[in-house]
Design a protein around this motif. Structure first.
Motif, PDB file in Angstrom:
ATOM      1  N   UNK B  26      69.837  94.629  97.005  1.00  0.00           N
ATOM      2  CA  UNK B  26      68.999  95.504  96.199  1.00  0.00           C
ATOM      3  C   UNK B  26      67.619  95.639  96.829  1.00  0.00           C
ATOM      4  N   UNK B  27      67.081  94.520  97.293  1.00  0.00           N
ATOM      5  CA  UNK B  27      65.761  94.539  97.926  1.00  0.00           C
ATOM      6  C   UNK B  27      65.794  95.375  99.205  1.00  0.00           C
ATOM      7  N   UNK B  28      66.890  95.215  99.920  1.00  0.00           N
ATOM      8  CA  UNK B  28      67.028  95.978 101.159  1.00  0.00           C
ATOM      9  C   UNK B  28      67.000  97.471 100.851  1.00  0.00           C
ATOM     10  N   UNK B  29      67.674  97.809  99.763  1.00  0.00           N
ATOM     11  CA  UNK B  29      67.710  99.207  99.334  1.00  0.00           C
ATOM     12  C   UNK B  29      66.287  99.678  99.014  1.00  0.00           C
ATOM     13  N   UNK B  30      65.546  98.799  98.303  1.00  0.00           N
ATOM     14  CA  UNK B  30      64.163  99.109  97.942  1.00  0.00           C
ATOM     15  C   UNK B  30      63.339  99.401  99.184  1.00  0.00           C
ATOM     16  N   UNK B  35      60.489 103.140 102.934  1.00  0.00           N
ATOM     17  CA  UNK B  35      60.172 103.572 104.288  1.00  0.00           C
ATOM     18  C   UNK B  35      60.393 105.062 104.506  1.00  0.00           C
ATOM     19  N   UNK B  36      61.564 105.544 104.128  1.00  0.00           N
ATOM     20  CA  UNK B  36      61.874 106.937 104.409  1.00  0.00           C
ATOM     21  C   UNK B  36      61.424 107.808 103.250  1.00  0.00           C
ATOM     22  N   UNK B  37      60.316 108.494 103.433  1.00  0.00           N
ATOM     23  CA  UNK B  37      59.836 109.368 102.362  1.00  0.00           C
ATOM     24  C   UNK B  37      59.942 110.804 102.830  1.00  0.00           C
ATOM     25  N   UNK B  38      61.010 111.425 102.415  1.00  0.00           N
ATOM     26  CA  UNK B  38      61.222 112.824 102.782  1.00  0.00           C
ATOM     27  C   UNK B  38      60.768 113.705 101.639  1.00  0.00           C
ATOM     28  N   UNK B 529      49.615 117.358 104.365  1.00  0.00           N
ATOM     29  CA  UNK B 529      48.984 116.165 104.924  1.00  0.00           C
ATOM     30  C   UNK B 529      48.113 115.478 103.878  1.00  0.00           C
ATOM     31  N   UNK B 530      48.037 116.070 102.686  1.00  0.00           N
ATOM     32  CA  UNK B 530      47.391 115.387 101.558  1.00  0.00           C
ATOM     33  C   UNK B 530      48.435 114.931 100.529  1.00  0.00           C
ATOM     34  N   UNK B 531      49.722 115.081 100.850  1.00  0.00           N
ATOM     35  CA  UNK B 531      50.764 114.820  99.840  1.00  0.00           C
ATOM     36  C   UNK B 531      51.250 113.381  99.891  1.00  0.00           C
ATOM     37  N   UNK B 532      51.657 112.890  98.733  1.00  0.00           N
ATOM     38  CA  UNK B 532      52.214 111.536  98.671  1.00  0.00           C
ATOM     39  C   UNK B 532      53.489 111.558  97.849  1.00  0.00           C
ATOM     40  N   UNK B 533      54.456 110.741  98.263  1.00  0.00           N
ATOM     41  CA  UNK B 533      55.619 110.520  97.410  1.00  0.00           C
ATOM     42  C   UNK B 533      55.558 109.059  96.996  1.00  0.00           C
ATOM     43  N   UNK B 534      55.378 108.805  95.717  1.00  0.00           N
ATOM     44  CA  UNK B 534      55.197 107.413  95.263  1.00  0.00           C
ATOM     45  C   UNK B 534      56.516 106.742  94.909  1.00  0.00           C
TER      46      UNK B 534
END
Lengths: 296, 534, 322
Positions: B26-30, B35-38, B529-534
């Motif tokens: 589960x942690x690995x999934x987290x 890491x990958x924020x598309x 370039x100002x965007x975030x995926x939380x």
């Protein structure tokens, strides 16, 4: 006529009646509709997007609610159906007349006339109705500045639909004419030296009327659908004189926002109308020309 | 974050049980999720090309801005700020010197130097470049040393920096190696390597482009600027239909849609896990008039619109408040002038619409002897927000003061050419003053008499010597307060004489999944370039 | 024989030339590409220059000759909008549309043949009546209504299937296929069904009428009289004979199915030829529109010619005058 009526199964009778009632109601829209939706000064934006009267927030005077401009939907549908059916009938009349005349000429005169008409038909039939109609409507608007005007749009739509549909009549009539023309009585009439035109219209035309009428009934349903698709794609009737297709196009923009009635009621009206005509046409086709069965 | 995990969990229900049973997995999934924020985002249309100089569309520039960068750029608050240039000054009235940023690398590893700027400008100023009009006042660009360049303009020119915000810098070696030193151009039917490939200095690297399907970019780890965003990848998809775009967002296939249709904002905002970000755009919507002797709707009769009282009456007859509340759903801002508040030249005292007064309007029409005249109102139905609805509503309001209005609505395809040929009586137009973001673009394109490079969007015979004089003066005025005063004066004439009829500032709404943070800028640009995926 | 073939080919070429002329003339006058391509604040002179560089200032006849010459040499021009060769664009979009048409055709055959057989075996039975009624509702409902309905139910409400696009595609040379990934298949379902519904009614009715014809023929009556098993008579003997025209019509319909996909592709944002065409219309992208029209025309002429030639080979009576 009464004989025909007696042969009809109940479902076909009902459909025929329903279609007739819808067509008559639509034709009488100016006298039946509570308001005139094409009268811009009567629209009140403050009444826009009211739900049907049985829903919370609905108002008694708007049975099916209002659209985004505050138009009463009952009136809009009545007038819209009038526009749709009017265009459909005009397109069918134009294509049938064109097709029958050209078919007679091709079949009876033959030779170059036949070749030209048949080739023209081939070219036209290599494009589906909707593509051709899109082109004609788009081009008309681009070429004629006044084409976008309310007075011209229905004319262009009629032309856009008829330009494709005449071929079917022409082909059927040509075929029938070839068969009839080879029969002894026509040969006989020819021998006595009656003029061509007279033979064509007096002796051959009566034989091609009933297949043409069957095609016309089926094509009416198709023409109404084509008009709806064009209006849906935005090249049909303007929002100030909406047809059923225009109403669905406008309503579609609101479907996701919970204002479903603007699209749903016109869509249901359209489907019921086309269905009724189709059931009638279908039966007529089977009745008059079993050979045509299945070839829609 | 939590929400996203829930969604992921739902999607992986079957496989997920196994993973859920083991805490480590589960942690690995987290970690994987973190890491990958598309960011998957969709807009109405696709970009025209990847070649920055082969087109003049603001949307294409917007997307390319993620890959390519200009010498100066717009900041978060849309001020001009240093980008590939760090400093600049005017060394002569017609000569500007730029200091270039050191240590910047293109995505292929090449160093950014003055040679790249000179080669880029030459490519852009090439007669074959479609976008050369963007730097029409620049006559030459000279290299001083490896990190200094000088721009020479045609006389004193106050808007050079504004123009340069839209000029992307390309890599000279890359262009030379791929035979792309000449720009692509639709007119000359040339495409180059740069039409389908891209190599810039920006925050994202170009990955792939399938026209009308998808454009993908990955993060540029060696970007010179401190990254405010936390994205690793951007997937852009053009989706033309409003309904489909909304459906795709709500079914979880997208993270962000731009623009979100007004009528769906409420539904999107009320759906759990989604939000709407609104911002009034710089684009103002107004109506233009015909100033020709006759109207197309009434040939043979003197054009009543030539009388300012008639134009004023038409303004007074529009219930702008109802338009704002019903058609624009309370999202627009009713205006009285032609530019937005952020734009140099704007004056608050001009930004007052006339009071809604149908009786007064009728009296004015009577005074002018123009009661019951006939006119056509033309609008597009696929260019501005709720354009068709606005026009139908205005026609209704006008017909209530006895004006015979015929509305013609059509696609922008045929609408704009007809407007351009002066075939329309009253027409809807939107103006965002882009790219310069300056009222001068209103003066030069809309107010100046047509001809000699001016009045490009003034097709209907508007010609006022006062406006022409003000335009000529503002074009070369280097003193900023004076320049603004000149432009404000022109806008005052427009309002006093009702030369255009301002309606509203158009609202632009983004809709996104809740974990997405993105800024909706007034110039309708999406700056991820100002965007975030939380 | 050769003469007949030659005549047929000459005729096909004639039709194609007409289509070219019509395509050119029509598209030459739709909209104004100059205004669309020019910047918002382009000057009059800049626009005029653009018009000249696009060759739109030359006489129409010259423009047409240039047009035909270029097409003959395989050059379909450069898209005004994408700035890329139109031939490339078409090739890129072709797989999407062909895969959609293929799925729709397979679906419509797979459903249409059994339904047609059922309604032919017992033309007055309950099943036949229901099928007949549903098929009538089917042809009476506009495609865009069906498509929007499917999206509302399966994508928005149930969140089962994607509402747009092709999903993941796998590149096989220049052919991008959606057949090799799960998301590709899921994406194909809704647009495939929508397009299949258009074709389904046609096939079903054709099967029904052909079956009725065949079942009433002498050799079937003879087979029945001989007491051969029913399934053998219906499926081995009757259906096989009834299928020949069905296959022919299905083949002939491919061209019109591709064109009809315009509406389906618009509703589902399916990145095929139809969407390319509609987007080109929106942008007055003349080269793309012409090429699309030519492609549809060519496909149709080609399919028809092939069928005519095959029929001529099979049926000697038709050899002289087709």
């Amino acid at each position: 006529m009464t004989a025909l009526w007696r042969q009809m199964p109940l479902s076909v009778r009902l459909s025929g009646l329903l279609a007739a009632v819808m067509i008559l109601t639509a034709a009488a829209a100016p006298w039946l509709a509570p308001t005139d939706p094409t009268l811009l000064s009567s629209l009140n934006l403050m009444d826009a997007e009211l739900p049907p009267r049985w829903m919370a927030g609905g108002e008694a005077r708007y049975w099916l609610g209002t659209d985004n401009q505050g138009r009463d939907l009952v009136s809009a549908i009545l007038y819209g159906a009038r526009v749709s059916i009017g265009i459909g009938i005009a397109a069918v009349a134009l294509s049938a007349t064109l097709g029958v005349v050209l078919g007679l000429i091709a079949g009876y005169v033959g030779g170059t006339a036949d070749a030209v008409i048949s080739r023209a038909g081939d070219v036209i039939m290599s494009f589906p109705t909707i593509l051709l109609a899109l082109l004609v409507a788009g081009i008309a608007r681009a070429v004629l500045p006044q084409a976008a005007s309310v007075a011209w749009t229905p004319v262009i739509l009629v032309g856009a639909i008829a330009i494709h549909d005449w071929v079917q009549y022409a082909r059927t009539v040509r075929g029938t004419t070839l068969v009839e023309g080879a029969k002894d009585y026509v040969k006989a009439v020819r021998v006595i030296g009656l003029p061509r035109r007279r033979i064509m219209f007096r002796h051959i035309l009566p034989n091609v009327i009933s297949p043409a009428l069957v095609i016309a009934t089926i094509n009416l349903a198709g023409a109404v659908l084509t008009e709806a698709t064009l209006s849906f794609l935005g090249v049909g009737m303007p929002p100030t004189y909406p047809s059923l297709g225009t109403l669905i196009r406008i309503g579609n923009e609101f479907v996701f926002s919970g204002i479903w009635w603007i699209a749903v009621f016109p869509a249901v009206t359209l489907v019921v109308l086309v269905l009724a005509v189709n059931i009638l046409g279908d039966w007529l086709r089977d009745r008059f020309n079993p050979k045509l069965r299945g070839r829609s | 974050m939590a929400q996203m995990l829930v969604r992921r969990g739902a999607a992986r229900r079957r496989k997920g049980w196994v993973a859920g049973a083991v805490a480590g997995a589960c942690l690995a999934l987290l970690a994987g999720v973190a890491e990958a924020r598309t960011l998957r985002f969709a807009s109405q249309g696709d970009i025209a090309t990847l070649d920055p100089y082969a087109h003049t569309e603001s949307f294409t520039s917007n997307i390319l801005h993620h890959i390519y960068e200009p010498l100066v750029r717009r900041s978060k608050s849309l001020e001009i700020e240093p980008a590939l240039a760090t400093a600049w000054r005017q060394v002569a009235p017609d000569r500007w010197r730029f200091e270039l940023r050191r240590g910047v690398q293109f995505h292929n590893g090449n160093a950014f130097t003055a040679d790249d700027v000179v080669a880029s400008m030459q490519r852009l100023m090439d007669p074959a470049a479609r976008a050369r009009g963007n730097v029409s006042q620049v006559t030459a660009v000279e290299k001083v040393d490896d990190f200094t360049v000088e721009f020479v303009t045609r006389g004193p020119y106050p808007l050079l920096l504004n123009d340069l915000t839209g000029v992307f810098i390309m890599d000279r070696e890359w262009m030379a190696a791929n035979n792309a030193l000449q720009p692509g151009n639709i007119s000359t039917r040339t495409t180059t390597y740069a039409s389908t490939n891209a190599n810039g200095t920006g925050p994202f690297r170009f990955e792939s482009w399938r026209p009308d399907q998808a454009l993908t970019m990955t993060v540029n780890p060696s970007w010179w600027d401190r990254a405010e965003h936390n994205l690793t990848r951007i997937e852009f998809r053009p989706i033309r239909s409003d309904a489909t775009r909304v459906a795709a967002l709500l079914s979880g296939e997208l993270d962000l849609i731009v623009p979100a249709p007004l009528q769906d904002l409420e539904r999107i905002a009320s759906a759990s896990g989604y939000k709407v970000i609104e911002e009034p755009s710089l684009r103002l919507i107004f109506l233009g008039f015909s100033f020709r002797p006759e109207l197309h709707a009434a040939p043979g009769v003197r054009n009543p619109l030539l009388d300012p009282r008639v134009r004023r009456a038409l303004w007074m007859a529009i219930d702008l408040d109802t338009l704002h509340r019903r058609v624009m759903r309370g999202k627009s801002r009713t205006v009285g002038t032609l530019v937005a508040p952020q734009i140099p030249g704007y004056a608050r005292e001009l930004d007052q619409p006339l009071r809604f007064d149908p009786q007064g309007a009728q009296r004015l029409l009577q005074e002018a002897g123009a009661t019951g005249f006939k006119v056509r109102l033309n609008c597009s139905n696929d260019r501005y927000i709720a354009d068709e609805q606005t026009c139908v509503a205005i026609a209704g309001m006008w017909s209530r003061i006895g004006v015979g209005v015929e509305v013609q609505v059509e696609s922008r395809t045929t609408y704009f050419p007809r407007m351009d040929r002066g075939e329309l009586d009253i027409y809807m137009l939107g103006w965002a003053t882009l790219p310069p973001m300056d009222a001068f673009s209103v003066l030069s394109a809309l107010l100046a008499t047509r001809g000699q490079g001016l009045g490009g969007n003034n097709p209907n015979g508007l010609s006022d010597p006062r406006l022409d004089a003000l335009t000529a003066q503002a074009a070369v005025e280097m003193d900023e307060p004076k320049r603004r005063a000149l432009m404000t004066e022109a806008l005052k004439i427009v309002r006093d004489d009702v030369l255009y009829l301002p309606l509203h500032q158009q609202p632009v709404a983004f809709a996104a999944r809740a974990p997405v943070e993105v800024i909706n800028h007034a110039d309708e640009f999406v700056r991820l370039w100002f965007a975030k995926v939380n | 024989m050769l003469q007949a073939l030659g005549a047929r080919l000459a005729q096909a070429i004639l039709v194609m030339l007409t289509v070219t002329a019509v395509a050119f003339l029509m598209f030459r006058y739709v909209g104004d590409p100059v205004r669309i391509m020019a910047r918002e604040d382009a000057t009059v002179a800049e626009r005029e220059e653009l018009r000249v560089s696009l060759g739109l200032d030359q006489p129409v006849a010259i423009q047409y000759l240039n047009f035909v010459g270029r097409i003959a040499s395989g050059d379909l021009g450069t898209s005004y909008r994408n700035n890329r060769p139109v031939a490339d664009l078409l090739l890129e979009r072709l797989p999407a549309t062909l895969e959609l048409v293929l799925v729709a055709t397979v679906l419509s055959l797979a459903l249409g043949i059994p339904l047609g057989v059922i309604s032919a075996l017992k033309p007055d039975g309950v099943a036949a009546r229901i099928i007949q009624a549903v098929s009538l509702i089917g042809i009476s409902t506009p495609t865009f209504v069906t498509g929007i309905g499917l999206i509302l139910v399966f994508a928005v409400t149930l969140k089962l299937l994607p509402s747009f696009g092709r999903g993941e595609v796998v590149q096989l040379g220049w052919w991008a296929t959606g057949f090799l990934s799960a998301s590709g298949w899921r994406s194909l379902l809704l647009p495939g069904i929508t397009l299949a519904l258009y074709q389904l009614t046609l096939i079903m009715r054709l099967v029904r009428s052909e079956m009725i014809d065949v079942l009433s023929s002498d050799y079937i009556r003879y087979a029945r009289a001989r007491g051969l098993p029913r399934p053998y008579i219906h499926f081995k003997l009757a259906l096989r004979n009834a299928l020949m025209p069905v296959i022919t019509v299905t083949g002939l319909q491919i061209g019109s199915l591709i064109a009809f996909a315009i509406v389906t592709e618009t509703v589902f944002q399916w990145p095929g030829l139809g969407l390319l065409f509609i987007q080109a219309v929106g942008f007055v992208d003349i080269p793309v529109m012409s090429a699309y029209l030519l492609l549809v025309g060519l496909l149709f002429v080609l399919l028809n010619t092939i069928v005519d030639v095959l029929y001529a080979l099979v049926d000697p009576r038709l050899r002289v005058r087709s």
